[in-house]
Design a protein around this motif. Structure first.
Motif, PDB file in Angstrom:
ATOM      1  N   UNK A 123       0.813  -1.212   0.000  1.00 44.07           N
ATOM      2  CA  UNK A 123       0.000   0.000   0.000  1.00 44.07           C
ATOM      3  C   UNK A 123       0.848   1.265   0.000  1.00 44.07           C
ATOM      4  N   UNK A 124       1.936   1.268   0.775  1.00 46.08           N
ATOM      5  CA  UNK A 124       2.737   2.482   0.936  1.00 46.08           C
ATOM      6  C   UNK A 124       3.900   2.542  -0.049  1.00 46.08           C
ATOM      7  N   UNK A 216      11.511  -1.041   5.378  1.00 46.01           N
ATOM      8  CA  UNK A 216      11.345  -0.466   4.046  1.00 46.01           C
ATOM      9  C   UNK A 216      10.266   0.622   4.055  1.00 46.01           C
ATOM     10  N   UNK A 217       9.171   0.340   4.761  1.00 50.85           N
ATOM     11  CA  UNK A 217       8.071   1.311   4.827  1.00 50.85           C
ATOM     12  C   UNK A 217       8.546   2.612   5.458  1.00 50.85           C
ATOM     13  N   UNK A 218       9.251   2.527   6.570  1.00 44.80           N
ATOM     14  CA  UNK A 218       9.669   3.740   7.283  1.00 44.80           C
ATOM     15  C   UNK A 218      10.757   4.497   6.518  1.00 44.80           C
ATOM     16  N   UNK A 222       9.930   8.180   5.316  1.00 45.23           N
ATOM     17  CA  UNK A 222      10.809   9.273   5.750  1.00 45.23           C
ATOM     18  C   UNK A 222      11.229  10.150   4.573  1.00 45.23           C
ATOM     19  N   UNK A 223      11.386   9.515   3.417  1.00 46.54           N
ATOM     20  CA  UNK A 223      11.810  10.265   2.227  1.00 46.54           C
ATOM     21  C   UNK A 223      10.646  10.902   1.486  1.00 46.54           C
ATOM     22  N   UNK A 224       9.436  10.601   1.895  1.00 50.03           N
ATOM     23  CA  UNK A 224       8.256  11.070   1.164  1.00 50.03           C
ATOM     24  C   UNK A 224       7.610  12.252   1.872  1.00 50.03           C
TER      25      UNK A 224
END
Length: 306
Positions: A123-124, A216-218, A222-224
């Motif tokens: 999803x993310x 991976x999600x975090x 963090x970059x988004x």
């Protein structure tokens, strides 16, 4: 033939001051069991009844809560009967069934949490592919695997245990978990190795997968943008809290077989109750309060304005 190898009933010897507190134990456990059934069932009903909650994330949550109810139902009725009985006994066949359900449902918990982490990862991290990856068929496959794989693997361990002769009839605990191996006449290397295989397969591997996906999600969050970070925190944090909670409680069960004699009786009693009471009641609280959409429907259900 030694009569000790013909044990068919097991004496449960893990309760503390049962003769003094049996009615207090009974009232507390019955109240908690009712709360577990009602709280988990309420959220499952909300997910089933509201179309906007018919998404993979909420379906996995409903499956997790159903798993908690099943886990509690395997253990609570026997505990309640023991509290009111003069003698706490269980047949070896019933003990093996409880052992099977205890570990198969416990393993399903980790696999369901892994499925939820994968859903959040897609999803993310791959939002444009979400609809094509998390189809209804794929969700159903993940649910079947989460329940079927632990059940099949634990059934082998249960069958191996059923073939072992017993030289003891006193169980140092209040539920039939790994401690039943201490009743066997001869400790089985095969059972120990296979138990390690199950541990790696349904606990350690899912945990590594979950930690990888959330890392991976975090990183991506963090970059988004702030909106992506908010979405990641809102949907992933409850899953991580549940995982940490259940993992910490499960560590005790793993240590129990290795260091069972090192734990005082009262410690074994309290820790087992923690696993049986705390986690099944913790899940609906976390998901009911931390998941925005569920909380909204929960609030409208209990706070309807005339």
């Amino acid at each position: 033939m030694d009569d000790r190898v013909n044990v068919t009933f097991i004496l449960i010897d893990g309760y503390v001051e049962l003769h003094k507190y049996r009615y207090l134990y009974f009232v507390i456990l019955l109240t908690l069991y009712i709360l577990i059934i009602c709280s988990n069932s309420t959220i499952v009903y909300l997910i089933w009844n509201h179309q906007n909650l018919h998404e993979p994330m909420y379906i996995f949550i409903a499956a997790l809560l159903i798993n908690s109810v099943l886990f509690s139902t395997v253990n609570y009725p026997k505990l309640l009967i023991d509290f009111l009985s003069q003698q706490q006994i269980i047949s070896y066949s019933a003990c093996l069934f409880q052992y099977f359900a205890y570990y198969s449902l416990g393993g399903s918990e980790f696999l369901l949490l892994a499925a939820m982490s994968y859903d959040r990862y897609v999803s993310i991290c791959k939002p444009l592919q979400y609809q094509t990856i998390m189809t209804k068929t794929n969700v159903n496959v993940l649910l079947v695997v989460a329940w079927l794989v632990p059940a099949c693997q634990v059934s082998v361990s249960t069958i191996l245990s059923a073939k072992k002769k017993l030289c003891a009839s006193i169980l140092k605990g209040i539920v039939c978990n790994s401690t039943i191996q201490k009743l066997h006449c001869v400790r089985s290397t095969v059972l120990n190795v296979y138990g390690l295989f199950i541990l790696v397969n349904v606990v350690i591997c899912p945990m590594i997968f979950i930690l990888f996906t959330y890392t991976r999600i975090f990183i991506i969050a963090y970059r988004s943008s702030r909106e992506v970070r908010r979405k990641a925190a809102q949907t992933c944090l409850p899953h991580l809290i549940v995982l940490i909670n259940f993992s910490c409680l499960s560590v005790y069960d793993v240590l129990l077989l290795r260091l069972g004699n090192e734990f005082p009786k009262i410690v074994r009693f309290i820790m087992t109750l923690q696993l049986l009471m705390y986690h099944p009641l913790f899940n609906p609280i976390i998901y009911g309060l931390k998941m925005k959409e569920i909380y909204k429907h929960l609030k409208s259900l209990f706070c309807k304005t005339p």
